[in-house]
Design an enzyme around this catalytic site. Structure first.
Site, PDB file in Angstrom:
ATOM      1  N   ASP A  72     -12.367  58.428 -55.841  1.00 28.12           N
ATOM      2  CA  ASP A  72     -13.268  57.845 -54.921  1.00 28.12           C
ATOM      3  C   ASP A  72     -12.705  57.487 -53.687  1.00 28.12           C
ATOM      4  O   ASP A  72     -13.508  56.355 -53.175  1.00 28.12           O
ATOM      5  CB  ASP A  72     -14.060  56.572 -55.657  1.00 28.12           C
ATOM      6  CG  ASP A  72     -14.492  57.072 -57.092  1.00 28.12           C
ATOM      7  OD1 ASP A  72     -15.149  58.085 -57.380  1.00 28.12           O
ATOM      8  OD2 ASP A  72     -14.108  56.175 -58.083  1.00 28.12           O
ATOM      9  N   LYS A 130     -12.592  61.784 -50.442  1.00 25.30           N
ATOM     10  CA  LYS A 130     -12.107  63.131 -50.280  1.00 25.30           C
ATOM     11  C   LYS A 130     -13.306  63.955 -49.683  1.00 25.30           C
ATOM     12  O   LYS A 130     -12.927  64.735 -48.909  1.00 25.30           O
ATOM     13  CB  LYS A 130     -11.683  63.741 -51.611  1.00 25.30           C
ATOM     14  CG  LYS A 130     -10.592  62.999 -52.173  1.00 25.30           C
ATOM     15  CD  LYS A 130      -9.883  63.608 -53.507  1.00 25.30           C
ATOM     16  CE  LYS A 130     -10.723  63.504 -54.735  1.00 25.30           C
ATOM     17  NZ  LYS A 130     -10.831  61.921 -55.054  1.00 25.30           N
ATOM     18  N   GLY A 154     -17.676  63.492 -58.540  1.00 23.28           N
ATOM     19  CA  GLY A 154     -18.882  63.352 -57.712  1.00 23.28           C
ATOM     20  C   GLY A 154     -18.740  63.055 -56.473  1.00 23.28           C
ATOM     21  O   GLY A 154     -18.110  61.930 -56.074  1.00 23.28           O
ATOM     22  N   HIS A 155     -19.396  63.877 -55.368  1.00 23.95           N
ATOM     23  CA  HIS A 155     -19.725  63.040 -54.402  1.00 23.95           C
ATOM     24  C   HIS A 155     -21.114  63.633 -53.489  1.00 23.95           C
ATOM     25  O   HIS A 155     -21.513  64.751 -54.032  1.00 23.95           O
ATOM     26  CB  HIS A 155     -18.626  63.314 -53.330  1.00 23.95           C
ATOM     27  CG  HIS A 155     -18.205  64.563 -53.077  1.00 23.95           C
ATOM     28  ND1 HIS A 155     -17.090  65.246 -53.863  1.00 23.95           N
ATOM     29  CD2 HIS A 155     -18.463  65.853 -52.183  1.00 23.95           C
ATOM     30  CE1 HIS A 155     -17.164  66.710 -53.322  1.00 23.95           C
ATOM     31  NE2 HIS A 155     -17.939  66.929 -52.407  1.00 23.95           N
ATOM     32  N   ARG A 201      -5.297  74.882 -78.365  1.00 20.35           N
ATOM     33  CA  ARG A 201      -5.753  76.592 -78.323  1.00 20.35           C
ATOM     34  C   ARG A 201      -6.685  76.912 -79.195  1.00 20.35           C
ATOM     35  O   ARG A 201      -6.763  77.997 -79.919  1.00 20.35           O
ATOM     36  CB  ARG A 201      -4.387  77.306 -78.868  1.00 20.35           C
ATOM     37  CG  ARG A 201      -3.182  77.141 -77.861  1.00 20.35           C
ATOM     38  CD  ARG A 201      -1.828  77.220 -78.424  1.00 20.35           C
ATOM     39  NE  ARG A 201      -1.556  76.601 -79.384  1.00 20.35           N
ATOM     40  CZ  ARG A 201      -0.374  76.319 -79.971  1.00 20.35           C
ATOM     41  NH1 ARG A 201       0.550  77.318 -79.683  1.00 20.35           N
ATOM     42  NH2 ARG A 201       0.006  75.672 -80.904  1.00 20.35           N
ATOM     43  N   GLN A 256     -10.608  63.589 -58.915  1.00 19.60           N
ATOM     44  CA  GLN A 256      -9.997  62.287 -59.598  1.00 19.60           C
ATOM     45  C   GLN A 256      -9.061  62.114 -58.667  1.00 19.60           C
ATOM     46  O   GLN A 256      -9.029  62.380 -57.246  1.00 19.60           O
ATOM     47  CB  GLN A 256      -9.684  62.624 -60.756  1.00 19.60           C
ATOM     48  CG  GLN A 256     -10.778  62.614 -61.980  1.00 19.60           C
ATOM     49  CD  GLN A 256     -11.308  64.047 -61.942  1.00 19.60           C
ATOM     50  OE1 GLN A 256     -10.871  65.095 -62.216  1.00 19.60           O
ATOM     51  NE2 GLN A 256     -12.644  63.936 -61.891  1.00 19.60           N
ATOM     52  N   THR A 296     -20.876  59.192 -60.201  1.00 21.40           N
ATOM     53  CA  THR A 296     -21.368  59.962 -61.375  1.00 21.40           C
ATOM     54  C   THR A 296     -21.917  59.010 -62.440  1.00 21.40           C
ATOM     55  O   THR A 296     -22.799  59.441 -63.028  1.00 21.40           O
ATOM     56  CB  THR A 296     -20.174  60.479 -61.912  1.00 21.40           C
ATOM     57  OG1 THR A 296     -19.416  61.581 -60.955  1.00 21.40           O
ATOM     58  CG2 THR A 296     -20.259  61.343 -63.217  1.00 21.40           C
ATOM     59  N   THR A 297     -21.621  57.857 -62.564  1.00 19.97           N
ATOM     60  CA  THR A 297     -21.944  56.853 -63.492  1.00 19.97           C
ATOM     61  C   THR A 297     -22.699  55.686 -63.129  1.00 19.97           C
ATOM     62  O   THR A 297     -23.335  54.998 -63.890  1.00 19.97           O
ATOM     63  CB  THR A 297     -20.796  56.274 -64.448  1.00 19.97           C
ATOM     64  OG1 THR A 297     -19.756  55.641 -63.513  1.00 19.97           O
ATOM     65  CG2 THR A 297     -20.169  57.389 -65.059  1.00 19.97           C
ATOM     66  N   GLY A 298     -22.583  55.351 -61.881  1.00 20.63           N
ATOM     67  CA  GLY A 298     -23.291  54.189 -61.179  1.00 20.63           C
ATOM     68  C   GLY A 298     -22.513  52.817 -61.542  1.00 20.63           C
ATOM     69  O   GLY A 298     -23.181  51.890 -61.165  1.00 20.63           O
ATOM     70  N   LYS A 351     -12.651  54.406 -44.845  1.00 21.10           N
ATOM     71  CA  LYS A 351     -13.623  52.925 -44.909  1.00 21.10           C
ATOM     72  C   LYS A 351     -12.594  51.976 -44.447  1.00 21.10           C
ATOM     73  O   LYS A 351     -12.602  50.746 -45.043  1.00 21.10           O
ATOM     74  CB  LYS A 351     -13.448  52.841 -46.547  1.00 21.10           C
ATOM     75  CG  LYS A 351     -14.690  53.929 -46.991  1.00 21.10           C
ATOM     76  CD  LYS A 351     -14.943  53.682 -48.758  1.00 21.10           C
ATOM     77  CE  LYS A 351     -16.370  53.289 -48.802  1.00 21.10           C
ATOM     78  NZ  LYS A 351     -17.030  53.370 -49.934  1.00 21.10           N
TER      79      LYS A 351
HETATM   80  P1  IMP Z   1     -12.902  61.075 -67.736  1.00 16.36           P
HETATM   81  O1  IMP Z   1     -12.145  61.894 -66.690  1.00 16.36           O
HETATM   82  O2  IMP Z   1     -14.086  61.132 -67.935  1.00 16.36           O
HETATM   83  O3  IMP Z   1     -12.140  61.329 -69.026  1.00 16.36           O
HETATM   84  O4  IMP Z   1     -12.446  59.577 -67.678  1.00 16.36           O
HETATM   85  C1  IMP Z   1     -11.019  59.013 -67.735  1.00 16.36           C
HETATM   86  C2  IMP Z   1     -10.823  58.072 -66.461  1.00 16.36           C
HETATM   87  O5  IMP Z   1     -10.857  58.747 -65.276  1.00 16.36           O
HETATM   88  C3  IMP Z   1     -11.989  57.024 -66.577  1.00 16.36           C
HETATM   89  O6  IMP Z   1     -11.252  55.687 -66.072  1.00 16.36           O
HETATM   90  C4  IMP Z   1     -12.908  57.451 -65.336  1.00 16.36           C
HETATM   91  O7  IMP Z   1     -13.535  56.143 -64.758  1.00 16.36           O
HETATM   92  C5  IMP Z   1     -11.970  57.856 -64.441  1.00 16.36           C
HETATM   93  N1  IMP Z   1     -12.443  59.074 -63.559  1.00 16.36           N
HETATM   94  C6  IMP Z   1     -12.975  60.336 -63.960  1.00 16.36           C
HETATM   95  N2  IMP Z   1     -13.415  60.863 -62.882  1.00 16.36           N
HETATM   96  C7  IMP Z   1     -13.361  60.152 -61.905  1.00 16.36           C
HETATM   97  C8  IMP Z   1     -13.720  60.288 -60.451  1.00 16.36           C
HETATM   98  O8  IMP Z   1     -14.061  61.569 -59.880  1.00 16.36           O
HETATM   99  N3  IMP Z   1     -13.395  59.365 -59.565  1.00 16.36           N
HETATM  100  C9  IMP Z   1     -12.986  58.030 -60.150  1.00 16.36           C
HETATM  101  N4  IMP Z   1     -12.649  57.960 -61.408  1.00 16.36           N
HETATM  102  C10 IMP Z   1     -12.679  58.975 -62.351  1.00 16.36           C
END
Ligand code: IMP
Length: 413
Positions: A12, A15, A39-40, A139, A217, A293-295, A324
Site C-alpha cells: 500500500d 505504487k 488492490g488499487h 505440484r 504487495q 481490498t478488505t477495508g 504521501k
Molecule cells: P495474503 O496475501 O492474502 O495471504 O495475506 C498475507 C499478508 O499479506 C496479510 O498480512 C495481508 O494483509 C498482506 N497483504 C496481502 N496483499 C496485500 C496488499 O496488496 N497490500 C498490503 N498488504 C497485503
C-alpha cells in the site's frame, strides 16, 4: 528491456500512482506475482476502477497487459474486472497459460485456516492466495492453460478432492458439486481462453519493446525475505518479478522502489515503528489508511530507515519514490527510525527475526503546507530537510516525492 516498480515496505505504498504516472512510457505492462489480494483504485475518464488482478497498463489504451506465470488468477474476479470497463480491454490482455488458478475451495481453505489459527492468524486478505500457491509448490495445482481441456481438468480435480477429503472435512470446507464446477470451468474457458497464451514466449518475442513489471504487495511481505510467517505466499521482490514473468535478470533495466513517508501494515506481524498512540491515529486519519481490498484499518507508524535500506538492497533499487509526504503536514515533530536495539545492543541491519527489536529514533521538526507542491524548492524547509535526510540515510536517489493523491501533485527531482 523492463523496468520494475516494487514496494519497499508492507504494501500500500502508492505504487499505483507511480505506475499511472509512468505507464504511458511503456508498451507492455506485466503483473508477475500475487493475485487479487492486491488492490488499487484508479480514475479513468472520470470513472473509478478498483484494479486487483488487471495490470495498470489498462489505463493506457495502447499498452499490452500481461498477467504472468507467477500470478495466481481467480478467474471469476478477472472476468468481473474486465466487464467493468466500457471499452474492450481484452483485446490487449494476455494471460499466462502457466499461471495457477484460484478456485473457490482455495478461498474457503484460506478463511477456515485463519479461523483455526485464532489469535495467531496471519491476517490474510482471505482471497485463497496461500492455498493456491501451496498447491503450486506441492505440484497439485491447476494452471490457466488447463482450461483448454475441461474433461482432463475435471479428472484431475476429482482426484485432488478425493486425496484431500479428510483435510477438507477437518477444515469444514465443502467439496464442490462436480456438475456445478464443470459449468464454472466452462464459463471461465468461454470468457478467457482466447487470452490465455505462452506469455513468456510473447515477452521474449517483444524484448525490444519497453516493458514495465508492476510489483504487488511489497518487499517485507516476501515469502523468503519478509517477516515470515506474517507474509504473503509469493516472492514480491525484484527476483520474483523475473521468475514470475520469464524475463532474465539481464533484461531488468531500472528498479524503482516505492515507500511512504511513514510506514503502514495491514494484517498481523512485527512492525517495529508502529505508533499505537495519537500520532499513529493521526497518520491513519490524515492518510485515509484503510485497505482497498478488505477495508481494514491499517496499522501506522514512522519511517524505518533500516527496513528501507534492506528493501533497497534486496531489490537493487536505482531510484526511490517517497509517497504521501503531505500526510505528515501538521506534526510538531516527526520521528525516523535509524537503527534497532536488540538485547540492549544497537544494530543497523534488518535481522531475520524482528520479535525483540526496538526502534532507535531521531526526531525532526515538522512542517505544514507540503500538500500539492510540485517543485522540491517550494516545499517547506523542514519537509525538504526530511527528504534530504531520508535520501542520505537510505543511500538511494529519491527521484519522486508525492504530495497528494492527484497525478499532478508529484515532485520529480
Ligand atoms: P495474503 O496475501 O492474502 O495471504 O495475506 C498475507 C499478508 O499479506 C496479510 O498480512 C495481508 O494483509 C498482506 N497483504 C496481502 N496483499 C496485500 C496488499 O496488496 N497490500 C498490503 N498488504 C497485503
Amino acid at each position: 528491456m523492463a523496468d520494475l516498480i516494487v514496494g519497499l515496505q508492507w504494501g500500500d505504498e502508492g505504487k499505483g500512482k507511480i505506475v499511472d504516472l509512468v505507464a504511458k512510457n511503456y508498451d507492455i505492462v506485466i503483473r508477475s506475482q500475487g493475485g487479487h489480494n492486491a488492490g488499487h483504485t484508479v480514475v479513468l475518464d472520470g470513472k473509478k476502477y478498483a484494479l486487483h488482478l488487471l495490470p495498470s497498463g489498462v489505463l493506457n489504451p495502447n499498452a499490452i497487459n500481461v498477467i504472468g506465470n507467477g500470478v495466481v488468477v481467480y478467474p471469476k474476479q478477472l472476468i468481473k474486472e474486465i466487464s467493468e470497463f466500457d471499452r474492450d480491454i481484452k483485446e490487449k490482455l494476455l494471460i499466462s497459460d502457466k499461471a495457477h488458478m484460484i478456485l473457490d475451495h482455495h478461498i474457503a481453505i484460506d478463511k477456515a485456516r485463519e479461523k483455526l489459527r485464532g489469535k495467531n492468524a496471519i491476517g490474510t486478505t482471505g482471497r485463497g492466495i496461500g492455498p493456491a500457491y501451496a498447491d503450486k509448490i506441492a505440484r497439485v495445482g491447476v494452471r490457466m492453460g488447463e482450461l483448454g481441456n475441461i474433461e482432463k481438468l475435471m479428472d484431475k480435480l476429482a482426484h485432488y478432492y478425493e486425496m484431500n477429503r479428510e483435510y477438507f472435512e477437518y477444515l469444514g470446507v465443502k467439496v464442490p458439486d462436480m456438475d456445478f464446477l464443470r459449468d464454472e470451468l466452462e464459463y471461465y474457458k468461454n470468457e478467457l481462453m482466447e487470452n490465455i497464451t505462452n506469455t513468456t514466449q510473447y515477452l521474449w518475442d517483444n524484448i525490444d519493446k519497453n516493458m514495465l513489471l508492476e510489483g504487488a504487495q511489497a518487499t517485507l511481505l516476501d515469502i523468503d525475505h519478509g517477516t515470515y510467517p506474517f507474509v504473503t505466499s509469493s516472492n514480491t521482490i525484484a527476483s520474483g518479478a523475473l521468475t514470475g514473468s520469464g524475463l532474465s535478470p539481464k533484461e531488468l533495466k531500472k528498479v524503482i522502489g516505492i515507500a511512504k513517508a511513514y510506514t503502514t501494515r495491514v494484517g498481523n506481524g512485527p512492525f517495529p515503528t508502529e505508533d499505537l498512540g495519537e500520532d499513529g491515529d493521526k497518520i491513519r486519519k490524515q492518510g485515509h489508511e484503510f485497505g482497498t481490498t478488505t477495508g481494514r484499518p491499517r496499522r501506522c507508524g514512522w519511517f524505518d530507515v533500516v527496513a528501507a535500506k534492506y528493501a533497497i538492497t534486496l531489490n537493487g533499487c536505482d531510484e526511490v519514490a517517497i509517497m504521501k509526504l503531505d500526510v505528515l503536514d501538521g506534526f510538531d515533530k516527526v520521528k525516523v527510525c535509524v537503527g534497532y536495539e536488540i538485547n540492549s545492543e544497537e544494530i543497523d541491519y534488518f535481522p531475520s527475526e524482528l520479535d525483540d527489536v526496538k526502534p532507535v529514533y531521531i526526531e525532526m521538526d515538522g512542517w505544514n503546507g507540503s500538500e500539492g507542491v510540485t517543485e522540491f524548492d517550494k516545499l517547506p524547509l523542514n519537509a525538504k530537510k526530511y527528504i534530504e535526510f531520508l535520501e542520505e540515510k537510505i543511500g538511494c536517489h529519491i527521484k519522486y516525492v508525492s504530495t497528494g493523491p492527484d497525478r499532478n501533485s508529484t515532485i520529480i527531482r
